[in-house]
Design a protein around this motif. Structure first.
Motif, PDB file in Angstrom:
ATOM      1  N   TYR A   2     124.778  42.182 -61.831  1.00 24.96           N
ATOM      2  CA  TYR A   2     125.434  41.903 -60.560  1.00 24.96           C
ATOM      3  C   TYR A   2     125.157  43.001 -59.528  1.00 24.96           C
ATOM      4  O   TYR A   2     125.326  42.792 -58.343  1.00 24.96           O
ATOM      5  CB  TYR A   2     126.957  41.867 -60.744  1.00 24.96           C
ATOM      6  CG  TYR A   2     127.492  40.837 -61.696  1.00 24.96           C
ATOM      7  CD1 TYR A   2     127.803  39.554 -61.261  1.00 24.96           C
ATOM      8  CD2 TYR A   2     127.728  41.152 -63.026  1.00 24.96           C
ATOM      9  CE1 TYR A   2     128.323  38.618 -62.126  1.00 24.96           C
ATOM     10  CE2 TYR A   2     128.249  40.218 -63.903  1.00 24.96           C
ATOM     11  CZ  TYR A   2     128.550  38.952 -63.452  1.00 24.96           C
ATOM     12  OH  TYR A   2     129.061  38.025 -64.307  1.00 24.96           O
ATOM     13  N   ASP A  42     121.224  33.791 -60.540  1.00 25.95           N
ATOM     14  CA  ASP A  42     121.718  33.753 -59.162  1.00 25.95           C
ATOM     15  C   ASP A  42     120.578  33.458 -58.188  1.00 25.95           C
ATOM     16  O   ASP A  42     120.803  32.861 -57.130  1.00 25.95           O
ATOM     17  CB  ASP A  42     122.434  35.056 -58.796  1.00 25.95           C
ATOM     18  CG  ASP A  42     121.695  36.317 -59.226  1.00 25.95           C
ATOM     19  OD1 ASP A  42     120.632  36.211 -59.866  1.00 25.95           O
ATOM     20  OD2 ASP A  42     122.190  37.414 -58.930  1.00 25.95           O
ATOM     21  N   CYS A  99     124.806  37.219 -55.225  1.00 23.90           N
ATOM     22  CA  CYS A  99     126.115  36.760 -55.703  1.00 23.90           C
ATOM     23  C   CYS A  99     127.022  36.381 -54.527  1.00 23.90           C
ATOM     24  O   CYS A  99     127.667  35.329 -54.530  1.00 23.90           O
ATOM     25  CB  CYS A  99     126.777  37.834 -56.549  1.00 23.90           C
ATOM     26  SG  CYS A  99     126.006  38.089 -58.163  1.00 23.90           S
TER      27      CYS A  99
END
Length: 639
Positions: free
Chosen positions: A138, A88, A147
């Motif tokens: 995450y 990411d 994200c």
């Protein structure tokens, strides 16, 4: 078991191409435009990186107009497809280039199509039904915003296109916007849980610069700018001549053994003119040189005013049990906040953590039931939960004092989770130059990979406290984690002079003085590179004291040594009484309050900021800053 350790051996171990040590700027150098051009030239000429970071020098090449090496961007795209952790970060850089290209086209149509295909394929959040084939993080503070910001920017670029997830770009925007707004509000009200992290502030700056420059939602753009201002205010208050030599929520070994390899050094050099362009892959610097954002001048002036003594107290993050005080629940609607604090298994969050993990197949922990049973057994046996601080990763309420003088800086997080297992928390540090730094740890192992390791973090967190120029740090591990020593990083070669007298070790750098006391006897050891910088004290239990001084206060170094070494230190069990020459009689212990000359000193629940430039309450949406007749207000509620 928590999975962050999977990437510790590679994450930020390589920081890109180093510039020579002589390029560290001790005082502000050049104008912003000059420094901007200097960084872009450096990054553009040293762009041979691989994997997750290879896109960031290309941003500088694109902004400076020397031409993008599209094969490097394709390597970055390949890394995104690999689905490896931190992809990411990479996508954030790729998307930045896609937006830059809209203003000034430089990328081939073929590469733009490859970027589009990559962005359409990416899994932006755990509620995407596609199963991860390898572990991805995450849920930490920086990854959450990465994200959400990546999702928003991709959605804006391809609004009418259907992504592999099944959602259109507009639907991805609708998903990302409320999550981003909540994340930014939390960070403004409570500060960053990964407090003053030289690694993760770099990532946060990339996130916020992307939003400031490219978000279509005006409120997001404005709030991203305000949060950048607040973050740079943090850095202004906690740097010493370009060295972020302060306490940190998360560190890696190479970033704390001296300040030259801090990932934020390039950012400090760019924005404030102090520090070093030490890495061509600095994400924050690459974003800033290609950004419309400019740090407010009042913050820059505070950052580089090393002529005055500044005592700054501030609070970042909060304790989970205090959440109702801030209007927060323990349900799924606020779980992101606790996971961002890495409070996955706190008694008040563990059940919701289990629900979300099972629902979305996302696992910061696999063994929730073990902790649920532990808490239930404690309530059954004792009528209450005995210890809430079982999570080594947690970054709950951090009450920080940083004391900066013209000759040194001392910084400590006060009474932070004492006795809990540790991870990457850096509890205190004394800084006299980029190389002359001193701190102590209870090492987690003999090597520097993984954390806690030999220099980064603590196997068990000590109880530490600071008052202005004095820090007391007590190690009393009740759990048998880590090595059977405590030790100090004290690099002899970095000091102009060192002296050992009894239990005290003294160092002088320029006109700054440091005195370090160990109750247990110490021996000088060499590190793996053969450098004598390690003061080792046998035993897990120990009491360390650090007192700072200067030529301005003591005159000669010899006088400082005589005053400190002649002072009274009495250690009994886990308690200490120290007659400080500068502060008076200080008493502190594992389970007793901190006192100076019989007066209790508050070390809890600090304001958001309390320093000569303003006092800001915790849980606020407005920060007021004043400096020499100038003032500014950061108002998060202002439309």
């Amino acid at each position: 078991m928590y999975r962050l350790n999977i990437f510790l051996s590679v994450f930020f171990i390589i920081i890109g191409t180093d510039i020579s040590a002589g390029d560290f700027s001790w005082s502000p150098q050049g104008t912003y435009l000059q420094r901007r051009a200097e960084f872009m030239k450096f990054a553009s000429e040293n762009d041979g990186e691989q994997g997750r970071y290879c896109v960031f020098p290309q941003i500088s090449r694109m902004e400076s107009g020397v031409g993008v090496k599209e094969d490097s961007v394709r390597k970055a795209i390949d890394f995104v497809y690999s689905n490896r952790d931190c992809n990411d970060f990479t996508l954030g850089g790729i998307l930045r280039m896609a937006y830059m290209n809209k203003k000034k086209p430089q990328l081939s149509n073929r590469l733009l199509k490859e970027i589009e295909t990559c962005a359409l394929d990416f899994k932006y959040w755990w509620n995407d039904a596609r199963r991860d084939t390898i572990y991805r993080c995450y849920h930490t503070e920086n990854h959450q915003a990465l994200c959400h910001s990546d999702e928003l920017l991709a959605g804006q670029l391809y609004k009418e296109v259907r992504f592999v997830s099944g959602k259109t770009g507009r639907e991805h925007m609708e998903h990302a916007i409320p999550l981003l707004k909540k994340w930014m509000e939390y960070k403004f009200r409570f500060g960053f849980s990964e407090w003053l992290s030289t690694t993760y502030y770099d990532v946060d700056i990339l996130i916020l610069a992307n939003l400031y420059d490219f978000a279509e939602d005006a409120a997001i753009r404005k709030q991203a700018g305000l949060l950048l201002d607040a973050l740079f205010y943090d850095m202004a208050l906690n740097n010493f001549h370009g060295a972020m030599g302060c306490t940190h929520g998360r560190v890696y070994a190479h970033t704390v053994k001296g300040c030259r390899k801090e990932p934020t050094s390039s950012i400090l050099k760019l924005v404030f003119g102090v520090g070093s362009f030490n890495s061509n892959i600095c994400m924050g610097a690459a974003a800033l040189v290609s950004s419309k954002y400019r740090c407010p001048e009042i913050i820059r002036k505070i950052a580089v005013d090393y002529s005055q003594t500044v005592s700054n107290k501030q609070r970042l993050s909060f304790n989970v049990q205090d959440a109702p005080e801030y209007g927060l629940s323990y349900g799924e609607e606020d779980l992101n906040l606790y996971w961002g604090m890495q409070e996955f298994i706190h008694p008040l969050t563990v059940r919701t953590s289990k629900i979300v993990s099972e629902k979305h197949d996302v696992w910061p922990y696999r063994d929730y039931d073990k902790f649920i049973k532990k808490y239930e057994d404690e309530v059954s046996e004792y009528g209450k939960i005995i210890d809430c601080n079982t999570d080594c990763f947690a970054m709950s309420e951090a009450n920080i004092e940083t004391y900066r003088t013209p000759d040194y800086m001392l910084s400590c997080v006060n009474d932070f989770r004492p006795g809990a297992p540790g991870y990457q928390q850096h509890i205190w540090q004394a800084t006299l130059s980029p190389d002359a730094v001193v701190f102590t740890t209870h090492p987690g192992g003999k090597h520097e990979n993984g954390t806690p390791n030999y220099w980064a973090g603590n196997a068990v967190i000590p109880r530490a406290v600071q008052y202005e120029n004095v820090t007391i740090c007590i190690y009393n591990p009740l759990i048998k984690n880590g090595m059977n020593i405590t030790h100090a990083y004290f690099p002899k070669a970095a000091f102009d002079q060192t002296i050992q007298k009894g239990n005290w070790i003294f160092g002088r750098k320029n006109d700054g003085y440091v005195a370090l006391y160990s109750h247990n006897s110490v021996s000088w050891e060499k590190d793996m590179q053969g450098i004598r910088n390690d003061l080792v004290a046998e035993g897990r239990k120990n009491i360390w004291i650090c007192e700072m001084g200067s030529a301005a206060k003591y005159g000669s170094f010899d006088v400082f040594v005589k005053k400190i070494s002649g002072s009274s230190v009495s250690c009994e069990s886990n308690n200490v009484a120290y007659q400080s020459p500068s502060q008076g009689k200080m008493k502190f212990g594992w389970a007793i309050p901190f006192e100076i000359d019989g007066k209790a000193i508050n070390i809890k629940h600090y304001p958001r900021f309390d320093n000569p430039f303003g006092r800001t309450d915790f849980n606020t949406r407005k920060i007021e800053i004043k400096y020499k007749g100038e003032s500014m207000t950061l108002d998060f509620n202002e439309k």
